[in-house]
Design an enzyme around this catalytic site. Sequence first.
Site, PDB file in Angstrom:
ATOM      1  N   ARG A  53     -36.824  46.361  -3.078  1.00  0.00           N
ATOM      2  CA  ARG A  53     -35.994  45.436  -2.321  1.00  0.00           C
ATOM      3  C   ARG A  53     -35.465  44.303  -3.196  1.00  0.00           C
ATOM      4  O   ARG A  53     -34.318  43.930  -3.104  1.00  0.00           O
ATOM      5  CB  ARG A  53     -36.806  44.811  -1.172  1.00  0.00           C
ATOM      6  CG  ARG A  53     -37.014  45.729  -0.025  1.00  0.00           C
ATOM      7  CD  ARG A  53     -38.112  45.249   0.863  1.00  0.00           C
ATOM      8  NE  ARG A  53     -39.384  45.311   0.174  1.00  0.00           N
ATOM      9  CZ  ARG A  53     -40.558  45.106   0.742  1.00  0.00           C
ATOM     10  NH1 ARG A  53     -40.625  44.771   1.998  1.00  0.00           N
ATOM     11  NH2 ARG A  53     -41.672  45.211   0.052  1.00  0.00           N
TER      12      ARG A  53
ATOM     13  N   LYS B 135     -55.452  45.637   0.885  1.00  0.00           N
ATOM     14  CA  LYS B 135     -54.940  44.944   2.077  1.00  0.00           C
ATOM     15  C   LYS B 135     -55.702  45.448   3.295  1.00  0.00           C
ATOM     16  O   LYS B 135     -55.917  46.646   3.427  1.00  0.00           O
ATOM     17  CB  LYS B 135     -53.473  45.319   2.321  1.00  0.00           C
ATOM     18  CG  LYS B 135     -52.485  44.867   1.284  1.00  0.00           C
ATOM     19  CD  LYS B 135     -51.102  45.214   1.840  1.00  0.00           C
ATOM     20  CE  LYS B 135     -50.047  45.322   0.778  1.00  0.00           C
ATOM     21  NZ  LYS B 135     -48.817  45.936   1.265  1.00  0.00           N
TER      22      LYS B 135
ATOM     23  N   HIS C  97     -38.257  51.625   5.326  1.00  0.00           N
ATOM     24  CA  HIS C  97     -39.023  52.779   4.830  1.00  0.00           C
ATOM     25  C   HIS C  97     -38.291  54.082   5.171  1.00  0.00           C
ATOM     26  O   HIS C  97     -38.205  54.993   4.359  1.00  0.00           O
ATOM     27  CB  HIS C  97     -40.400  52.859   5.502  1.00  0.00           C
ATOM     28  CG  HIS C  97     -41.340  51.748   5.164  1.00  0.00           C
ATOM     29  ND1 HIS C  97     -42.055  51.061   6.124  1.00  0.00           N
ATOM     30  CD2 HIS C  97     -41.728  51.227   3.971  1.00  0.00           C
ATOM     31  CE1 HIS C  97     -42.826  50.166   5.537  1.00  0.00           C
ATOM     32  NE2 HIS C  97     -42.650  50.228   4.242  1.00  0.00           N
TER      33      HIS C  97
ATOM     34  N   SER D 236     -43.081  45.168   6.633  1.00  0.00           N
ATOM     35  CA  SER D 236     -44.028  45.368   7.728  1.00  0.00           C
ATOM     36  C   SER D 236     -44.624  44.018   8.137  1.00  0.00           C
ATOM     37  O   SER D 236     -44.842  43.749   9.317  1.00  0.00           O
ATOM     38  CB  SER D 236     -45.155  46.306   7.292  1.00  0.00           C
ATOM     39  OG  SER D 236     -44.628  47.547   6.912  1.00  0.00           O
TER      40      SER D 236
END
Length: 166
Positions: free
Chosen positions: A98, A47, A23, A136
């Site tokens: 990514r 989430k 990040h 994460s």
Amino acid sequence: MKNEADIKIAVYPGSFDPVTKGHLDILERASSMFDKVIIAVLKNNSKKSYLPTADRVELIRQSIEEIGINNVEVDSFDGLTIDYARKTGAKFLIRGLRAVSDFEYEMQLSQTNQAIAPEIGTVFLITKPKYNFISSGIVKELSSFGEDVSKFVPKSVVEYLQKNKK
Ligand code: ADP
């Protein structure tokens, strides 16, 4: 001096649960492209978050100090990202990519945002290969088993996770 209306503001939204070196790399690069970048922590999304919002914000603040970038602000928000962006005057959103698996979701999100808020564009930055696999979720998993995560997250997060073992 630029007029207020000419200042290019970008919002980098996400869960940052917790913030990782991936990040921060995206943030650093975005900060060199815009006059101001607001990294904005989403408070309640689908989430369930691992860390409280205030802690996620504080960890980002500390990490920014560690790297020493000064045109970045940290905030948190509820609701739709584009509504938040409009409030701040941002005309750009930043998202990191990514893998192809990120791409499909991000394209849908970006096109939805385009349909609702055509004045706000999304800028995608591709991660550096060394941060490609960092998420994460992986950090949380490794840390819960006592693994050293200092390669993946800034010092402030390492210390926080050590102090707040779950
Ligand atoms: P979200 O819940 O919105 O996906 P995240 O905190 O997981 O929020 O990620 C925020 C943004 O940062 C997303 O655009 C995501 O693709 C990007 N990102 C996450 N990890 C990395 C990484 N290792 N390298 C580059 N970008 C990343």
